[in-house]
Write a protein that holds these residues in place. Structure first.
Motif, PDB file in Angstrom:
ATOM      1  N   SER A  99      -0.598 -67.346  35.904  1.00 36.55           N
ATOM      2  CA  SER A  99      -1.205 -66.761  34.717  1.00 36.55           C
ATOM      3  C   SER A  99      -1.077 -67.658  33.506  1.00 36.55           C
ATOM      4  O   SER A  99      -1.895 -67.607  32.597  1.00 36.55           O
ATOM      5  CB  SER A  99      -0.558 -65.404  34.424  1.00 36.55           C
ATOM      6  N   ASP A 147     -10.900 -73.444  33.789  1.00 37.51           N
ATOM      7  CA  ASP A 147     -10.413 -72.692  34.941  1.00 37.51           C
ATOM      8  C   ASP A 147     -10.666 -73.428  36.237  1.00 37.51           C
ATOM      9  O   ASP A 147     -10.001 -73.194  37.234  1.00 37.51           O
ATOM     10  CB  ASP A 147     -11.116 -71.325  35.014  1.00 37.51           C
ATOM     11  N   THR A 169     -10.407 -62.369  38.511  1.00 37.53           N
ATOM     12  CA  THR A 169      -9.775 -62.753  37.248  1.00 37.53           C
ATOM     13  C   THR A 169      -9.020 -64.069  37.368  1.00 37.53           C
ATOM     14  O   THR A 169      -8.494 -64.552  36.362  1.00 37.53           O
ATOM     15  CB  THR A 169      -8.788 -61.654  36.798  1.00 37.53           C
ATOM     16  N   LYS A 170      -8.959 -64.637  38.566  1.00 35.96           N
ATOM     17  CA  LYS A 170      -8.201 -65.868  38.790  1.00 35.96           C
ATOM     18  C   LYS A 170      -9.057 -66.855  39.573  1.00 35.96           C
ATOM     19  O   LYS A 170      -8.919 -66.991  40.792  1.00 35.96           O
ATOM     20  CB  LYS A 170      -6.906 -65.563  39.540  1.00 35.96           C
ATOM     21  N   TYR A 188     -14.714 -58.051  36.934  1.00 42.66           N
ATOM     22  CA  TYR A 188     -13.605 -57.099  37.001  1.00 42.66           C
ATOM     23  C   TYR A 188     -13.815 -55.958  36.011  1.00 42.66           C
ATOM     24  O   TYR A 188     -13.642 -54.798  36.344  1.00 42.66           O
ATOM     25  CB  TYR A 188     -12.289 -57.812  36.705  1.00 42.66           C
ATOM     26  N   ARG A 241     -18.459 -57.574  31.473  1.00 40.57           N
ATOM     27  CA  ARG A 241     -17.956 -58.949  31.465  1.00 40.57           C
ATOM     28  C   ARG A 241     -18.214 -59.587  32.830  1.00 40.57           C
ATOM     29  O   ARG A 241     -17.289 -59.865  33.589  1.00 40.57           O
ATOM     30  CB  ARG A 241     -16.471 -58.995  31.126  1.00 40.57           C
ATOM     31  N   ARG A 272     -19.019 -62.364  35.556  1.00 38.05           N
ATOM     32  CA  ARG A 272     -18.622 -63.764  35.588  1.00 38.05           C
ATOM     33  C   ARG A 272     -19.055 -64.512  36.850  1.00 38.05           C
ATOM     34  O   ARG A 272     -18.855 -65.724  36.967  1.00 38.05           O
ATOM     35  CB  ARG A 272     -17.107 -63.880  35.445  1.00 38.05           C
ATOM     36  N   SER A 296     -19.228 -53.745  38.698  1.00 34.71           N
ATOM     37  CA  SER A 296     -17.924 -54.317  38.403  1.00 34.71           C
ATOM     38  C   SER A 296     -16.836 -53.506  39.097  1.00 34.71           C
ATOM     39  O   SER A 296     -17.095 -52.409  39.608  1.00 34.71           O
ATOM     40  CB  SER A 296     -17.675 -54.334  36.892  1.00 34.71           C
TER      41      SER A 296
END
Length: 693
Positions: free
Chosen positions: A271, A283, A447-448, A475, A479, A481, A503
């Protein structure tokens, strides 16, 4: 409070409450267009009926109590694992738990364990308490095969002695595969299974595995790559220790570690990297970029390299050896062409092998097993491996796995590649269930992106079969992605990606965002097939999505197949099939026969088949016959009013009461056992719930 047709708030009485779409007190009937705008199914006026009066909390239907309003009585008392284990041990020695070897042969001396057998050998006691045979014939007679359950079969009176013991199913090409080998299971139980290709891949990618070392030299990298391509046991030769704890929370990081680094220095919090990343490009910072940096960077320790990583360029073409994926995917794979094929989605609980067989009969082209957790597969859990079973009729078949970390996923992929017959392996990165997300798997990977990349790369480099990925739009609602990652997913090694147009936060509420799916399909590279998923419930929906975006390979069908599995026939025939209640019952009969072949025709197999049949009926009740609608085709989000069918069976099938589902099961599998209770696992009949699935 409710509203009248004039918009005035009124307090309705229970006996005067109107169903959605029914006439109001002044006799006004909403138009079909008004009902559709409110997501209410426009059922023809002559089939509407007033709601039943419920003066008490239950009513009787053929001796079965409907406890729908008293939900507390549907919940079973939970017992501890120790208590359940003790009850199972005591039950094994009881007369109903007869030795399967003796039941099959009919000879009390056939069991090799004799009096030490944990099952009962009292044949007379078993015959005395055995329930009466069910109506119909043994399902194994259809395949001209002697029933493997013998005396314990609930159709034993229909058995024929002249059928040989040989397996004629195999000769006819009708069989099930992908069973877990007992020797492999023992190695998994003892944590002694070796994964040379997976561990060499992780080493090559620079992924941290507890107790292992990073590759620092070009020679080590070449040896690891050679090990992957040849499937050799070069891992032990390179001195790389395997992880002792398959379930530990380890992950891949782009840092280079010294050879003598301590384990606590190896495990860092990913994180921190994501918090420091200021853009999507940051990222995407990969391990190969850092591995090609100055050697002095490796001497600085984890903290310095973590802080410097976001400052480095994220473009893969800036460094000479940046794209490791090109090296990892040199060997040719037989890719699956999903173009315009009808793909039955992997469905939790209900998407079992008998249900997939039903869908294959009705026209499905591609099938996929239920989601299996990688950690459970690596522990040798038989119940999890049962999700990978494949029937010979499934000509294009894949399995879906779910894991949070690249080492867990890579090893599961290698194990499946070796032990199972599959055409592709799908990685679930969109599951919204809390228990999965809280472990860092499913939608949590959205998210990762760095971990997402490492999971896909390690799996693709390990497997000989194509790797596909299933994701959601994002997620958090609003938003999205995936459009920023769609190009990279193909570079990481995936051959196809399925995008569910919602989502994680939306779960199954609201309609799927197909405009966003189409935008992602247009952004995808040429080698990556994009499949859309969400609210496909008729051939009209199918045609619209395919025509709106030619770049889209095909559509995946999920809940639409649960509610009406003949949707595949409708798409192929390009029609709205006004299927009769008798034809629907025939489909249920096929499912029961397939279920008895799969789970067994003894008492335990019958009740297992009944349980999964009831789970499926909790979805099929949402279907509204075409002949009853003012507007066709039916949409997936339409809530039906209270209506009557064209005959009693059609009315019964439309009921959302568990008691009526049980009544249908008794038509096919006989009376339920005493004190039988059923509670649906999923809130499939709750249209307004975000948990609706």
């Amino acid at each position: 409070m409710a509203e009248s047709s004039s918009g005035t708030a009124v307090e309705p009485k229970v006996e005067e409450a109107l169903p959605p779409g029914a006439s109001s007190s002044d006799g006004a009937q909403p138009s079909p267009e008004e009902l559709v705008a409110k997501a209410i199914a426009p059922v023809k006026k002559e089939f509407l009926r007033p709601p039943p009066l419920r003066s008490s909390a239950s009513r009787k239907i053929d001796g079965v109590t409907d406890r729908k309003l008293d939900s507390s009585k549907l919940v079973k008392d939970k017992k501890s694992k120790r208590q359940l284990k003790r009850e199972r041990r005591e039950e094994r020695k009881s007369a109903p738990n007869f030795c399967p070897v003796i039941a099959k042969s009919g000879d009390v001396n056939s069991c090799v364990y004799g009096h030490k057998c944990r099952y009962s050998h009292d044949m007379e006691a078993y015959k005395a308490q055995k329930p009466a045979d069910l109506e119909g014939v043994c399902p194994f007679i259809f395949s001209e095969r002697r029933c493997p359950y013998g005396l314990s079969c609930r159709f034993s009176s229909t058995h024929k002695d002249d059928i040989p013991m040989g397996n004629l199913d195999v000769e006819k090409g009708i069989f099930e595969v992908n069973g877990l080998n007992k020797d492999v299971q023992k190695l998994l139980w003892k944590n002694k299974m070796k994964f040379p290709k997976a561990d060499a891949t992780l080493k090559l990618l620079g992924c941290v595995v507890k107790g292992s070392l990073k590759i620092k030299t070009v020679k080590d990298r070449e040896e690891a790559e050679h090990s992957i391509s040849n499937g050799s046991h070069g891992l032990q030769e390179n001195g790389c220790k395997k992880e002792d704890d398959l379930g530990s929370n380890v992950d891949c990081y782009p840092e280079i570690l010294e050879e003598n680094a301590e384990d606590e220095e190896v495990v860092a919090d990913e994180s921190r990297l994501l918090k420091k990343a200021k853009s999507v490009n940051d990222d995407k910072c990969s391990s190969d970029e850092v591995n090609n940096a100055d050697a002095s960077a490796s001497e600085k320790g984890i903290e310095n390299s973590c802080s410097e990583a976001p400052q480095q360029s994220a473009r893969d073409d800036m460094l000479p050896e940046t794209d490791i994926s090109l090296k990892l995917h040199r060997r040719e794979k037989k890719l699956i062409d999903f173009s315009r094929k009808m793909y039955l989605a992997p469905l939790t609980t209900v998407g079992n092998l008998p249900f997939r067989r039903v869908c294959k009969v009705l026209g499905a082209d591609v099938t996929c097993g239920e989601m299996a957790m990688c950690s459970n597969l690596l522990q040798g859990q038989a119940s999890e491996w049962a999700l990978l079973r494949r029937h010979s009729s499934e000509d294009v078949f894949g399995v879906q796995i779910c894991g949070a970390y690249p080492d867990i996923v890579a090893r599961a992929v290698e194990l499946i590649d070796q032990e199972c017959s599959v055409d592709f392996i799908d990685i679930n990165m969109g599951c919204p269930i809390d228990i999965v997300v809280n472990k860092g798997a499913g939608s949590a990977l959205l998210t990762k992106p760095l971990r997402m990349k490492n999971v896909i790369q390690s799996a693709s480099a390990t497997a000989d079969k194509p790797i596909t990925v299933k994701v959601r739009t994002g997620y958090i609602e609003g938003r999205n992605r995936i459009d920023s990652l769609i190009a990279d997913i193909g570079l990481w090694g995936a051959s196809a990606v399925t995008i569910h147009g919602r989502s994680r936060q939306q779960r199954y509420s609201k309609l799927a965002d197909w405009e966003y799916i189409n935008m992602c399909a247009k952004k995808a590279p040429d080698g990556l097939q994009v499949l859309g998923n969400g609210d496909v419930f008729s051939f009209v929906d199918w045609n619209k999505h395919i025509s709106d975006c030619p770049e889209l390979s095909t559509c995946m069908i999920a809940r639409g197949a649960l509610i009406k599995p003949w949707i595949f026939t409708e798409i192929k025939d390009q029609k709205n099939w006004d299927i009769s209640s008798g034809e629907r019952l025939d489909i249920l009969k096929d499912y029961v026969r397939f279920g008895l072949e799969h789970w067994g025709s003894d008492s335990k197999g019958v009740e297992t088949t009944r349980h999964f049949l009831l789970e499926w009926l909790s979805y099929t009740c949402r279907y509204i016959p075409v002949g009853l609608l003012d507007v066709i085709p039916q949409r997936l989000n339409w809530r039906p009013p209270s209506y009557c069918g064209r005959n009693d069976l059609e009315t019964l099938m439309a009921s959302d009461s568990a008691a009526d589902w049980i009544q249908i099961s008794e038509m096919l599998l006989g009376k339920v056992p005493a004190n039988f209770i059923f509670t649906p696992k999923h809130k499939s009949n709750a249209y307004d719930s975000a948990e609706n699935g």
